[in-house]
Design an enzyme around this catalytic site. Structure first.
Site, PDB file in Angstrom:
ATOM      1  N   ARG A  72      -3.271  15.357  25.247  1.00 40.64           N
ATOM      2  CA  ARG A  72      -3.670  14.206  25.899  1.00 40.64           C
ATOM      3  C   ARG A  72      -2.493  14.305  27.241  1.00 40.64           C
ATOM      4  O   ARG A  72      -1.325  14.099  27.059  1.00 40.64           O
ATOM      5  CB  ARG A  72      -3.433  12.900  25.124  1.00 40.64           C
ATOM      6  CG  ARG A  72      -4.379  13.120  23.815  1.00 40.64           C
ATOM      7  CD  ARG A  72      -4.533  11.562  23.461  1.00 40.64           C
ATOM      8  NE  ARG A  72      -5.037  11.682  22.124  1.00 40.64           N
ATOM      9  CZ  ARG A  72      -6.553  11.954  21.866  1.00 40.64           C
ATOM     10  NH1 ARG A  72      -7.274  12.045  22.883  1.00 40.64           N
ATOM     11  NH2 ARG A  72      -6.906  11.819  20.628  1.00 40.64           N
ATOM     12  N   TYR A  73      -2.829  14.131  28.415  1.00 38.24           N
ATOM     13  CA  TYR A  73      -2.052  14.222  29.591  1.00 38.24           C
ATOM     14  C   TYR A  73      -2.496  13.105  30.665  1.00 38.24           C
ATOM     15  O   TYR A  73      -3.178  13.733  31.563  1.00 38.24           O
ATOM     16  CB  TYR A  73      -2.401  15.720  30.109  1.00 38.24           C
ATOM     17  CG  TYR A  73      -1.539  15.942  31.393  1.00 38.24           C
ATOM     18  CD1 TYR A  73      -0.242  16.292  31.401  1.00 38.24           C
ATOM     19  CD2 TYR A  73      -2.127  16.490  32.705  1.00 38.24           C
ATOM     20  CE1 TYR A  73       0.486  16.674  32.403  1.00 38.24           C
ATOM     21  CE2 TYR A  73      -1.395  16.691  33.586  1.00 38.24           C
ATOM     22  CZ  TYR A  73      -0.103  16.636  33.628  1.00 38.24           C
ATOM     23  OH  TYR A  73       0.635  17.189  34.730  1.00 38.24           O
ATOM     24  N   SER A 105     -11.660  13.079  29.178  1.00 37.85           N
ATOM     25  CA  SER A 105     -11.701  14.338  29.817  1.00 37.85           C
ATOM     26  C   SER A 105     -12.805  14.403  30.890  1.00 37.85           C
ATOM     27  O   SER A 105     -12.824  15.165  31.810  1.00 37.85           O
ATOM     28  CB  SER A 105     -11.872  15.461  28.742  1.00 37.85           C
ATOM     29  OG  SER A 105     -11.241  15.458  27.753  1.00 37.85           O
ATOM     30  N   ASP A 127     -16.203  11.514  17.933  1.00 36.10           N
ATOM     31  CA  ASP A 127     -16.447   9.969  17.827  1.00 36.10           C
ATOM     32  C   ASP A 127     -17.827   9.915  18.385  1.00 36.10           C
ATOM     33  O   ASP A 127     -18.408   8.559  18.038  1.00 36.10           O
ATOM     34  CB  ASP A 127     -15.442   9.324  19.104  1.00 36.10           C
ATOM     35  CG  ASP A 127     -13.962   9.327  18.804  1.00 36.10           C
ATOM     36  OD1 ASP A 127     -13.763   9.540  17.583  1.00 36.10           O
ATOM     37  OD2 ASP A 127     -13.276   9.111  19.675  1.00 36.10           O
ATOM     38  N   ASP A 129     -19.273   9.207  21.179  1.00 37.81           N
ATOM     39  CA  ASP A 129     -19.123   8.008  21.960  1.00 37.81           C
ATOM     40  C   ASP A 129     -19.328   8.402  23.487  1.00 37.81           C
ATOM     41  O   ASP A 129     -19.037   7.672  24.307  1.00 37.81           O
ATOM     42  CB  ASP A 129     -17.605   7.247  21.980  1.00 37.81           C
ATOM     43  CG  ASP A 129     -16.751   8.282  22.382  1.00 37.81           C
ATOM     44  OD1 ASP A 129     -16.778   9.358  22.677  1.00 37.81           O
ATOM     45  OD2 ASP A 129     -15.353   7.637  22.494  1.00 37.81           O
ATOM     46  N   GLU A 222     -12.542   2.296  12.637  1.00 39.92           N
ATOM     47  CA  GLU A 222     -11.296   1.931  13.165  1.00 39.92           C
ATOM     48  C   GLU A 222     -11.203   1.059  14.282  1.00 39.92           C
ATOM     49  O   GLU A 222     -10.335   0.252  14.611  1.00 39.92           O
ATOM     50  CB  GLU A 222     -10.524   3.269  13.710  1.00 39.92           C
ATOM     51  CG  GLU A 222     -10.892   4.155  14.917  1.00 39.92           C
ATOM     52  CD  GLU A 222      -9.983   5.026  15.351  1.00 39.92           C
ATOM     53  OE1 GLU A 222      -8.992   4.863  15.077  1.00 39.92           O
ATOM     54  OE2 GLU A 222     -10.560   5.984  15.890  1.00 39.92           O
ATOM     55  N   MET A 250      -7.324  14.093   9.132  1.00 39.20           N
ATOM     56  CA  MET A 250      -7.955  15.189   8.264  1.00 39.20           C
ATOM     57  C   MET A 250      -9.560  15.400   8.604  1.00 39.20           C
ATOM     58  O   MET A 250     -10.308  16.333   8.477  1.00 39.20           O
ATOM     59  CB  MET A 250      -7.599  15.009   6.938  1.00 39.20           C
ATOM     60  CG  MET A 250      -8.613  14.025   6.193  1.00 39.20           C
ATOM     61  SD  MET A 250      -8.350  13.998   4.295  1.00 39.20           S
ATOM     62  CE  MET A 250      -9.783  15.154   3.955  1.00 39.20           C
TER      63      MET A 250
HETATM   64  N1  LIG Z   1      -9.062   8.477  34.655  1.00 40.32           N
HETATM   65  C1  LIG Z   1      -8.680   9.604  34.354  1.00 40.32           C
HETATM   66  N2  LIG Z   1      -8.595  10.527  35.523  1.00 40.32           N
HETATM   67  C2  LIG Z   1      -8.179  11.774  35.207  1.00 40.32           C
HETATM   68  N3  LIG Z   1      -8.125  12.283  34.134  1.00 40.32           N
HETATM   69  C3  LIG Z   1      -8.106  11.698  33.026  1.00 40.32           C
HETATM   70  C4  LIG Z   1      -8.539  10.328  33.080  1.00 40.32           C
HETATM   71  N4  LIG Z   1      -8.796   9.767  31.768  1.00 40.32           N
HETATM   72  C5  LIG Z   1      -8.507  10.704  31.140  1.00 40.32           C
HETATM   73  N5  LIG Z   1      -8.105  11.966  31.653  1.00 40.32           N
HETATM   74  C6  LIG Z   1      -7.802  13.189  31.093  1.00 40.32           C
HETATM   75  O1  LIG Z   1      -8.480  13.595  30.078  1.00 40.32           O
HETATM   76  C7  LIG Z   1      -7.533  13.738  28.876  1.00 40.32           C
HETATM   77  C8  LIG Z   1      -8.368  13.293  27.662  1.00 40.32           C
HETATM   78  O2  LIG Z   1      -8.578  12.127  27.484  1.00 40.32           O
HETATM   79  P1  LIG Z   1      -8.673  11.507  26.185  1.00 40.32           P
HETATM   80  O3  LIG Z   1      -9.209  10.003  26.255  1.00 40.32           O
HETATM   81  O4  LIG Z   1      -7.401  11.519  25.626  1.00 40.32           O
HETATM   82  O5  LIG Z   1      -9.512  12.074  25.046  1.00 40.32           O
HETATM   83  P2  LIG Z   1     -11.049  12.528  25.297  1.00 40.32           P
HETATM   84  O6  LIG Z   1     -11.256  13.339  26.492  1.00 40.32           O
HETATM   85  O7  LIG Z   1     -11.234  13.285  23.994  1.00 40.32           O
HETATM   86  O8  LIG Z   1     -11.833  11.204  25.078  1.00 40.32           O
HETATM   87  C9  LIG Z   1      -6.285  12.843  29.111  1.00 40.32           C
HETATM   88  O9  LIG Z   1      -5.230  13.210  28.432  1.00 40.32           O
HETATM   89  C10 LIG Z   1      -6.444  13.134  30.810  1.00 40.32           C
HETATM   90  O10 LIG Z   1      -5.552  14.445  30.754  1.00 40.32           O
HETATM   91  O1  LIG Z   2      -5.049  12.140  17.646  1.00 41.17           O
HETATM   92  P1  LIG Z   2      -4.582  10.908  18.247  1.00 41.17           P
HETATM   93  O2  LIG Z   2      -3.852  10.901  19.631  1.00 41.17           O
HETATM   94  O3  LIG Z   2      -3.697  10.155  17.198  1.00 41.17           O
HETATM   95  O4  LIG Z   2      -5.884   9.880  18.779  1.00 41.17           O
HETATM   96  C1  LIG Z   2      -6.657   9.382  17.399  1.00 41.17           C
HETATM   97  C2  LIG Z   2      -7.825   9.128  18.457  1.00 41.17           C
HETATM   98  O5  LIG Z   2      -8.647  10.393  18.567  1.00 41.17           O
HETATM   99  C3  LIG Z   2      -9.875  10.765  17.960  1.00 41.17           C
HETATM  100  O6  LIG Z   2      -9.499  11.191  16.712  1.00 41.17           O
HETATM  101  C4  LIG Z   2     -10.706  11.235  18.934  1.00 41.17           C
HETATM  102  O7  LIG Z   2     -10.901  10.991  20.022  1.00 41.17           O
HETATM  103  P2  LIG Z   2     -11.007  11.741  21.358  1.00 41.17           P
HETATM  104  O8  LIG Z   2     -12.066  12.702  21.202  1.00 41.17           O
HETATM  105  O9  LIG Z   2     -11.299  10.444  22.223  1.00 41.17           O
HETATM  106  O10 LIG Z   2      -9.866  12.373  21.599  1.00 41.17           O
HETATM  107  C5  LIG Z   2     -10.415   9.141  17.744  1.00 41.17           C
HETATM  108  O11 LIG Z   2     -11.372   9.051  16.760  1.00 41.17           O
HETATM  109  C6  LIG Z   2      -9.021   8.313  17.364  1.00 41.17           C
HETATM  110  O12 LIG Z   2      -9.087   7.101  17.705  1.00 41.17           O
HETATM  111 MG   LIG Z   3     -12.571   9.922  23.758  1.00 43.61          MG
END
Ligand SMILES: Nc1ncnc2c1ncn2[C@@H]1O[C@H](COP(=O)(O)OP(=O)(O)O)[C@@H](O)[C@H]1O
Ligand SMILES: O=P(O)(O)OC[C@H]1O[C@](O)(COP(=O)(O)O)[C@@H](O)[C@@H]1O
Ligand SMILES: [Mg+2]
Length: 320
Positions: A72-73, A105, A127, A129, A222, A250
């Protein structure tokens, strides 16, 4: 086009490795080279990039987690990082990028597209989602892991005449809770997308108990509240000998199910076909068992539609 880059980002999801393998091997089968970027957008900016050989992908299709690691960045929301990332891709001669991750992402993928860099998104998240796809890679495995955990909890619930409130993941989405809850015959499934009422749930539990149901399972998403808080509130309506459980991380690991492996393989190969057709800025999905693609931008003007009829179905068939 000669080189395709691949990264995994956000929460890891079972089947991400199968997707990486499919993108890379399909690219190689088409005479292209595949480059792996470690740690998602963090590794992209840092230039943590390497060539993937076919043999590197041996034995990964059945592994959970991600061999490319994830991160997560949040810094990638800043333009400076995005431009630096594109610079790194150009430095390695990478012509297009496949981003495997969740909704967050996809924001990153969209930013790269807006800067003129060809990017395809694959939905990798437990998720479920993401708009414009019926299923995401990892969802099926997470649900099956939850079902196994819930079946075990049921044994204790049944042995002690107890009520268990079990919290599952899903961020703001109730898909994991609905699929897992319906699969175990939960007395109630509580999700953020639908109104619910504690007194009604308590009355249902009392009704079921009065009619011979010895124990109860409530599956809680959640995104509603934590299991402890839910038990505390539920206990105000009666003594259910209730216990709170949170399945936690898990449910994110473990070997992907066949369904996730197949989905990931199909989507990965399709991403390469799209890139070979000169397309980019697209998110891959599966709708009615057909691979589809939509502009990534469209995903942000739409909302994921959970199959809410599952909740109604559970209501209809979970009484004694
Ligand atoms: N608004 C944004 N603009 C650019 N990069 C983003 C933005 N939101 C998220 N990201 C990038 O995507 C990564 C993953 O997003 P995150 O919400 O943590 O997980 P997921 O992609 O699984 O939903 C972030 O850590 C960041 O590097
Ligand atoms: O692993 P972390 O950073 O504690 O985040 C937990 C969150 O990541 C998830 O496991 C997966 O979410 P993303 O796919 O959006 O990263 C969610 O279900 C949960 O809310
Ligand atoms: Mg997500």
């Amino acid at each position: 086009m000669k080189r395709i880059g691949i990264l995994t980002s956000g929460g890891d999801a079972p089947g991400m490795n199968a997707a990486v393998r499919a993108v890379a091997r399909k690219a190689m089968a088409e005479g292209l080279e595949a480059y792996g970027i470690n740690y998602g957008f963090a590794g992209l900016v840092a230039g943590d990039i390497h060539k993937i050989e076919a043999a590197d992908l041996d034995g990964v299709v059945n592994q959970g987690g991600t061999l490319l690691y994830s991160a997560r960045y949040p810094e990638f929301a800043h333009e400076e990082g995005q431009l630096k990332g594109i610079e790194q891709l150009k430095r390695f001669g990478i012509d297009a990028l496949v981003v495997i991750g969740g909704d967050g992402s996809y924001h990153g993928a969209l930013r790269l597209t807006e800067h003129g860099y060809n990017t395809i998104g694959l939905p990798g998240t437990i998720d479920n989602d993401i708009p414009y796809t019926d299923f995401t890679i990892g969802f099926d495995t997470a649900v099956n892991t939850d079902v196994e955990a819930l079946d075990r909890i049921y044994d204790t619930a049944h042995s002690h005449d107890r009520t268990f409130v079990v919290e599952v993941m899903g961020r703001g989405a109730g898909d994991v809770a609905m699929w897992a809850g319906l699969s175990v015959g939960a007395d109630a499934i509580v999700i953020p997308e639908l109104d619910w009422d504690m007194e009604t749930i308590a009355n249902k539990i009392k009704h079921n108990r009065a009619n011979g149901h010895r124990c109860n399972i409530v599956v809680l998403a959640e995104g509603v509240m934590g299991a402890d808080e839910f038990v505390e509130k539920l206990s105000q309506y009666g003594d259910f000998d209730a216990r709170a459980n949170t399945i936690g991380h898990m449910q994110r690991g473990g070997r992907p199910t066949a369904k996730d492996r197949v989905l990931a393989s199909k989507m990965g190969a399709y991403a390469v076909e799209l890139l070979l057709d000169g397309k980019g800025g697209l998110a891959v999905g599966i709708q009615d068992n057909q691979l589809v693609n939509h502009d990534i931008l469209d995903l942000f003007n739409s909302k994921h539609k959970a199959e809410l009829s599952l909740s109604k179905l559970n209501e209809d068939i979970s009484f004694n």
